[in-house]
Write an enzyme that holds these catalytic residues in place. Sequence first.
Site, PDB file in Angstrom:
ATOM      1  N   ASP A 102       8.862   7.677  -9.003  1.00 40.49           N
ATOM      2  CA  ASP A 102       9.679   8.762  -9.566  1.00 40.49           C
ATOM      3  C   ASP A 102       9.266  10.115  -8.993  1.00 40.49           C
ATOM      4  O   ASP A 102       9.986  11.096  -9.121  1.00 40.49           O
ATOM      5  CB  ASP A 102       9.550   8.774 -11.100  1.00 40.49           C
ATOM      6  CG  ASP A 102       8.094   8.794 -11.555  1.00 40.49           C
ATOM      7  OD1 ASP A 102       7.629   7.782 -12.094  1.00 40.49           O
ATOM      8  OD2 ASP A 102       7.414   9.818 -11.327  1.00 40.49           O
ATOM      9  N   ASP A 152       3.855  -2.378   0.183  1.00 41.54           N
ATOM     10  CA  ASP A 152       3.085  -2.908  -0.940  1.00 41.54           C
ATOM     11  C   ASP A 152       1.702  -2.252  -0.925  1.00 41.54           C
ATOM     12  O   ASP A 152       1.002  -2.298   0.085  1.00 41.54           O
ATOM     13  CB  ASP A 152       2.959  -4.435  -0.777  1.00 41.54           C
ATOM     14  CG  ASP A 152       2.254  -5.091  -1.942  1.00 41.54           C
ATOM     15  OD1 ASP A 152       2.495  -6.293  -2.181  1.00 41.54           O
ATOM     16  OD2 ASP A 152       1.462  -4.404  -2.635  1.00 41.54           O
ATOM     17  N   ASP A 172      -0.329   4.657  -9.820  1.00 40.44           N
ATOM     18  CA  ASP A 172       0.746   5.003 -10.754  1.00 40.44           C
ATOM     19  C   ASP A 172       1.749   3.856 -10.742  1.00 40.44           C
ATOM     20  O   ASP A 172       2.882   3.974 -10.256  1.00 40.44           O
ATOM     21  CB  ASP A 172       1.387   6.314 -10.295  1.00 40.44           C
ATOM     22  CG  ASP A 172       2.500   6.774 -11.220  1.00 40.44           C
ATOM     23  OD1 ASP A 172       3.227   7.720 -10.834  1.00 40.44           O
ATOM     24  OD2 ASP A 172       2.675   6.168 -12.303  1.00 40.44           O
ATOM     25  N   THR A 174       3.720   0.214 -12.320  1.00 39.35           N
ATOM     26  CA  THR A 174       4.272  -0.394 -13.526  1.00 39.35           C
ATOM     27  C   THR A 174       3.154  -1.209 -14.189  1.00 39.35           C
ATOM     28  O   THR A 174       2.089  -1.409 -13.612  1.00 39.35           O
ATOM     29  CB  THR A 174       5.433  -1.331 -13.126  1.00 39.35           C
ATOM     30  OG1 THR A 174       5.100  -2.001 -11.901  1.00 39.35           O
ATOM     31  CG2 THR A 174       6.721  -0.547 -12.919  1.00 39.35           C
TER      32      THR A 174
HETATM   33  N1  SAM Z   1       4.754   6.122 -15.230  1.00 41.56           N
HETATM   34  C1  SAM Z   1       5.026   4.714 -15.165  1.00 41.56           C
HETATM   35  C2  SAM Z   1       4.107   3.946 -16.057  1.00 41.56           C
HETATM   36  O1  SAM Z   1       3.117   4.512 -16.508  1.00 41.56           O
HETATM   37  O2  SAM Z   1       4.390   2.785 -16.308  1.00 41.56           O
HETATM   38  C3  SAM Z   1       4.969   4.220 -13.733  1.00 41.56           C
HETATM   39  C4  SAM Z   1       5.927   4.975 -12.884  1.00 41.56           C
HETATM   40  S1  SAM Z   1       6.351   4.446 -11.312  1.00 41.56           S
HETATM   41  C5  SAM Z   1       8.082   4.259 -11.554  1.00 41.56           C
HETATM   42  C6  SAM Z   1       5.781   2.781 -11.110  1.00 41.56           C
HETATM   43  C7  SAM Z   1       6.056   2.357  -9.673  1.00 41.56           C
HETATM   44  O3  SAM Z   1       5.148   1.354  -9.231  1.00 41.56           O
HETATM   45  C8  SAM Z   1       7.458   1.744  -9.444  1.00 41.56           C
HETATM   46  O4  SAM Z   1       8.224   2.620  -8.655  1.00 41.56           O
HETATM   47  C9  SAM Z   1       7.188   0.420  -8.724  1.00 41.56           C
HETATM   48  O5  SAM Z   1       8.148   0.104  -7.745  1.00 41.56           O
HETATM   49  C10 SAM Z   1       5.817   0.692  -8.138  1.00 41.56           C
HETATM   50  N2  SAM Z   1       5.044  -0.505  -7.743  1.00 41.56           N
HETATM   51  C11 SAM Z   1       4.885  -1.652  -8.450  1.00 41.56           C
HETATM   52  N3  SAM Z   1       4.135  -2.532  -7.748  1.00 41.56           N
HETATM   53  C12 SAM Z   1       3.802  -1.909  -6.566  1.00 41.56           C
HETATM   54  C13 SAM Z   1       3.028  -2.307  -5.431  1.00 41.56           C
HETATM   55  N4  SAM Z   1       2.462  -3.527  -5.361  1.00 41.56           N
HETATM   56  N5  SAM Z   1       2.881  -1.416  -4.416  1.00 41.56           N
HETATM   57  C14 SAM Z   1       3.465  -0.186  -4.480  1.00 41.56           C
HETATM   58  N6  SAM Z   1       4.225   0.244  -5.526  1.00 41.56           N
HETATM   59  C15 SAM Z   1       4.377  -0.621  -6.565  1.00 41.56           C
END
Ligand code: SAM
Length: 297
Positions: A102, A152, A172, A174
């Site tokens: 985000d 990733d 940061d 999910t």
């Molecule tokens: N503020 C939120 C919370 O506390 O749950 C998290 C916000 S952010 C939207 C989370 C991001 O992590 C997502 O955009 C997702 O695509 C990303 N993400 C998940 N697994 C990932 C990985 N293995 N490598 C990079 N990004 C990843």
Amino acid sequence: MRSPDGSGHSVDGRWWLEEPDGTGVCQALELRPIHSERTPYQELAVWDHPWLGRVLTLDGVVQTTQADEFVYHEMLAHVPLLGAAVRRRGDGVSVLIVGGGDGGTLREVLRHPWVRRVVMVEIDRRVVEVCREHLGIHGDYGDPRVELVIADGTAFVADAASRGAFDAILVDSTDPGGPSEPLFGRAFTEDVRACLRRGGVLARQMGVPFYQPFLREAVALLDDVFGRCEIYRAAVPTYIGGEMAFLVATEDGATVAEPLAGHTGWYYDPAIHRAAFAVPVYWREGPWPVPRGESGR
Ligand code: SAM
């Protein structure tokens, strides 16, 4: 935290429901759909809410809202950056953000002029693109210090080129499950430590411990890989179940609980920084969940 039917759609036409896995508790939000799609990684949706503004959900879980995102993003960025000795580096601070699609964490990191480089590694390009269009809380991707990498995070930190490259790594992501599952594992944690420069710092979000007890496991892992770690907290209204937890650890075992420089946001300031490290006993020890009906300790 998933909605009962797993997709985040309301079950009675008015309320959108989100349930922490298996708790039988729901957060009901009156959301108006703005955009939704199935990306190669997750169910992505942006909604509008009369009080919260735009809301991002992934796989039926509230990720961030325009109204309270500042709490989470200020605390994930400024506690490690202002609490760790890296702040004093003469050659500037290099930061890795894993996830953060985000863009809110990027915005907060870029507030510090002594940050010389920020690499943001987000697995899902569509989260970045949709949030730029519909949320508008992102940092400046055009800032010359910024490098956006669509990849990733586990592969990025495992790459030899990342070794010893960063003073701060902010995860940061999910919650555990889906693409973020490996980000909670030992291999990723050990690779992160190898990517930190001397005195470097790792900070990561750990959900809401009252409903999501993965904090304990994560503390044990970071204690093992870093020698010690610290828990700090923040109250994010749309992350239901009480306060949320963050974990922070430094390459040299130094504490991060004392701010080494001042900064005032809309939630973060030096007093909040110090107070955030006073966390509930049950987060650190004791049976999980806390025994019910007993007369306390
Ligand atoms: N503020 C939120 C919370 O506390 O749950 C998290 C916000 S952010 C939207 C989370 C991001 O992590 C997502 O955009 C997702 O695509 C990303 N993400 C998940 N697994 C990932 C990985 N293995 N490598 C990079 N990004 C990843």
